[in-house]
Each structure stands twice: as C-alpha cells, then as structure tokens.
Scaffold this active site. Structure first.
Site, short mmCIF file in Angstrom:
data_model
loop_
_atom_site.label_atom_id
_atom_site.label_comp_id
_atom_site.label_asym_id
_atom_site.label_seq_id
_atom_site.Cartn_x
_atom_site.Cartn_y
_atom_site.Cartn_z
N LYS A 116 0.82 -1.33 0.01
CA LYS A 116 0.06 0.00 -0.07
C LYS A 116 0.86 1.21 0.01
CE LYS A 116 -4.57 -1.77 1.24
NZ LYS A 116 -5.80 -1.67 2.03
N LYS A 198 -3.81 -10.76 -7.26
CA LYS A 198 -5.09 -10.92 -6.55
C LYS A 198 -6.07 -9.90 -6.99
CE LYS A 198 -5.70 -8.67 -2.43
NZ LYS A 198 -6.73 -8.21 -1.21
N LYS A 201 -10.39 -4.58 -4.84
CA LYS A 201 -11.21 -3.55 -5.08
C LYS A 201 -10.86 -2.25 -5.42
CE LYS A 201 -12.96 -3.68 -0.22
NZ LYS A 201 -11.93 -3.13 0.99
P1 ATP Z 1 -7.98 -3.32 -1.34
O1 ATP Z 1 -7.70 -4.02 -2.49
O2 ATP Z 1 -8.53 -2.16 -1.19
O3 ATP Z 1 -6.45 -3.81 -0.45
P2 ATP Z 1 -9.22 -5.78 -0.41
O4 ATP Z 1 -10.02 -6.01 -1.49
O5 ATP Z 1 -8.20 -6.60 -0.03
O6 ATP Z 1 -9.00 -4.15 -0.56
P3 ATP Z 1 -10.06 -5.74 2.24
O7 ATP Z 1 -11.32 -4.76 3.14
O8 ATP Z 1 -8.76 -5.53 2.50
O9 ATP Z 1 -10.33 -5.79 0.79
O10 ATP Z 1 -10.23 -7.27 2.69
C1 ATP Z 1 -11.53 -7.93 3.18
C2 ATP Z 1 -11.35 -9.24 3.25
O11 ATP Z 1 -11.41 -9.70 1.99
C3 ATP Z 1 -10.06 -9.87 4.03
O12 ATP Z 1 -10.37 -10.96 4.74
C4 ATP Z 1 -9.34 -10.16 2.61
O13 ATP Z 1 -8.50 -11.30 3.19
C5 ATP Z 1 -10.33 -10.82 1.90
N1 ATP Z 1 -10.05 -10.66 0.45
C6 ATP Z 1 -9.79 -9.44 -0.30
N2 ATP Z 1 -9.34 -9.82 -1.59
C7 ATP Z 1 -9.45 -11.16 -1.68
C8 ATP Z 1 -9.07 -12.21 -2.68
N3 ATP Z 1 -8.83 -11.78 -3.95
N4 ATP Z 1 -9.32 -13.22 -2.53
C9 ATP Z 1 -9.56 -13.82 -1.48
N5 ATP Z 1 -9.93 -13.00 -0.24
C10 ATP Z 1 -9.72 -11.75 -0.41
#
Ligand code: ATP
Ligand code: LTN
Length: 333
Positions: A116, A198, A201
C-alpha cells in the site's frame, strides 16, 4: 456439554470501496456457516479504511452498504454481533497500548504495508504503518479463537498472535492466541485480466473485478472477456492460471468439485465454460444485491443493528481492556 462456551470468531472488512467477489468468497461467504458453531463478531472497520484517503460522504455510504451486505449475504444480526469499529473506542485505547508492545522491525516486514505504501507514495502515513496493531487490538479485545480471512491477511493475524504472546509472557495470561482460518479454495481469488494478481477492490481496471453491485449483464460480460490461454481445455492446473481461477469461482458458486467441473466441460470450448461461470456467479450474487438495496432503504433498521452491535461489543471489549490496564499499572478510574 450443554453450556460449554462456543469458540469466538472475529473478522472485519474495510468500507474502502465497493466489494468484489474476492471479498465475498474469501471472507463473508466463509462466515455464514460459523454462526451455528461459534459466537461471531463482525466489524465494519472504518478506522482501518482511513489509512488511505477516503471521501467522507463515500465512506459513510460504503459503511452502511457494507453492513447491509453482511445481512443480505445471510448473517443474522440476532445471532452475530455486527458493529462499526469507530463506535467502540476500546479498539483505539488498546491499540495505543499494544503499539508499545510491537516492534518497528515487525511492522516493517508487513507485506500489505509495503504494497500500500508503494501504491500511495504521497501518503505513507503513520496509521498505514501501525495498522496491523489496530487489527491485533480488534482481534485480541474479544478473546478471539478464530479469524476467518483471505490469505493476504494471514501475516497480520500471526502478528496479533505474536503480540498477544509477548504481552502474556511479560505479565500473565491476558489474551487468547488467535488462529487465522483461511478457506482452502477461496484463499485468493485472482484478477480476471491478470490472473497472477489478487483481485482487489482498488484495481483501476473494472474488467478485472466482479463487484457485488454489478448487474447480471455486467457479470456475464466480464467473465466472457476474462483472460484464459491457448490450451483450449478446462483443466485445473498452474499452467493455466486464468482457467484455474474460473474453475475455483465456479466450484464455490455451484458446490461442484473440480473433477465434476472438468468432466462437465470435457471437449467443450472456453466460450461455453465462461458463460456457465458468468451465469452461476450472477445467480449467486443476484439475491445478495437485491437484498442489500432493499436494506439500504431502511436506515432505521440498520441503525438499530449497528447501535445494538456496538453496545454488545463494547461490553465484551471493556472486560479485556480493564484487565490490560490493570496489569500494566494504570490506576483504575
Ligand atoms: P484493497 O484491494 O483495497 O486492499 P481488499 O479487496 O483486499 O482491499 P479488504 O477490506 O482489505 O479488501 O479485505 C476484506 C477481506 O477480503 C479480507 O479477509 C481479505 O483477506 C479478503 N480478500 C480480499 N481480496 C481477496 C481475494 N482476492 N481473494 C480472497 N480473499 C480476499
Ligand atoms: N486488515 C483487514 C481488515 C481487518 C480485519 C480485522 C480482519 C481489520 N481488522 C480483524 C480480521 C480481523 C483487511 O485489510 N482485509
């Protein structure tokens, strides 16, 4: 035994934008069956979200939408505690204390921080750096046994465990040592356009991610244009990361095993397969989307849920905080 205490679950998601199926499959979907076997506490971690700049109005909307999504996905507010992190100030009080029991070197090793900070080079704030300590406080305040998260959060849960262990060793048993619980299939849902990355969002390319707010047509279109390869067979293997990811998604959406899926699409082209995945995901997300939109029209109900959630959470959190303050030598007020 009848009144034996159920193990405690804590997890949270940041209201930092719209959720993807990565968040849904990697996190929320794995929480649903736990309400029968565990005492579950789920937070909307708005204080984590502000480690990256948020527009205030968008943050408010995303916070309520996330609560509505938790309920729409099937979490029952009567069986689970759901609350907004900033409503329970014990998180911040414990976080300060635990900051003093966490090493600079430990935080420097956190992959998400490195990630980040390279993405937000103009705003590498102290909160972004100490964020895992706030997350450790979230978890440890509730004497949590299990933390269901996606694979990217394993390192943070392990740090929470290390901090707890250190504190317990210096004083006496205070915190339960938490375990990360990571879905075998859903640990890492990959980007539809760059299947070695990965699904995230914050991805700027909307074609890479399926949002929970996407319509059926948008979902199907995105799957149709998902990156695959030239092998032309629906086979679950590392040489075909795009197809492997689609098989994983299809398997979770339909409950079919990998073998059943390979058999179902033997001799068929990618076109048929992508269409089937798109349709299955659209079917899976439609009720969640509709229910979320419905719940968002009833702000009074959502307010009731988050207020009651915060009260219940604060009561539990205060017990741990009292213990911690006493042990380190703060005078009881
Ligand atoms: P950002 O991309 O903005 O960092 P994020 O999509 O990783 O955000 P978070 O709020 O950090 O979202 O994650 C919420 C939950 O979703 C966490 O438990 C995280 O491990 C899970 N998660 C996020 N992206 C994935 C993915 N691609 N596959 C599986 N689990 C995920
Ligand atoms: N760091 C997590 C969100 C999060 C969390 C938590 C998850 C904050 N506190 C406590 C589990 C338990 C993330 O970025 N996904």
């Amino acid at each position: 035994m009848e009144n034996q205490r159920k193990p405690i679950v804590f997890s949270g998601i940041q209201p930092s934008g719209r959720l993807t199926i990565g968040n849904y499959l990697g996190a929320i979907n794995n929480w649903i069956p736990m309400e029968e076997t565990h005492d579950c506490i789920y937070s909307i971690v708005d204080a984590h979200a502000i480690t990256v700049r948020q527009e205030p109005k968008a943050l408010r909307e995303a916070t309520l939408r996330l609560l509505a999504t938790y309920i729409a996905a099937g979490l029952d507010p009567k069986k689970n505690i759901m609350f907004i992190q900033s409503h329970v100030p014990q998180h911040f009080e414990l976080a300060w204390i635990l900051n003093c029991y966490t090493m600079f070197g430990e935080l420097s090793r956190m992959t998400q921080f490195k990630d980040k900070s390279s993405k937000n080079a103009d705003n590498i704030n102290a909160g972004l750096f100490t964020y895992p300590v706030l997350m450790a406080s979230d978890i440890l305040l509730y004497q949590t046994d299990d933390v269901p998260v996606g694979g990217d959060q394993k390192q943070h849960v392990e740090l929470a465990r290390d901090i707890a262990n250190r504190f317990n060793g210096l004083y006496s048993d205070t915190f339960k040592l938490p375990n990360p619980v990571i879905g075998k299939k859903s640990a890492k849902i990959m980007s539809l356009q760059e299947p070695d990355k990965k699904m995230s969002k914050s991805d700027k390319n909307e074609k890479s991610i399926i949002l929970l707010t996407d319509t059926d047509d948008q979902i199907i279109k995105k799957f149709k244009s998902a990156v695959t390869d030239s092998l032309g067979q629906v086979k679950y293997c590392d040489e075909q990361p795009g197809i492997k990811n689609l098989i994983t998604i299809y398997s979770i959406a339909t409950g079919k095993t990998i073998e059943e899926i390979e058999l179902e699409f033997e001799g068929k082209g990618y076109g048929d397969f992508k269409m089937a995945v798109g349709t299955a995901v659209a079917d899976m997300l439609r009720p969640v989307r509709t229910k979320t939109d419905e719940l968002l029209k009833n702000k009074d109900y959502l307010e009731e849920v988050y207020k009651e959630g915060a009260e219940r959470a604060a009561r539990i959190a205060q017990r741990t905080l009292d213990k911690v303050q006493r042990k380190i030598g703060f005078i009881h007020r």
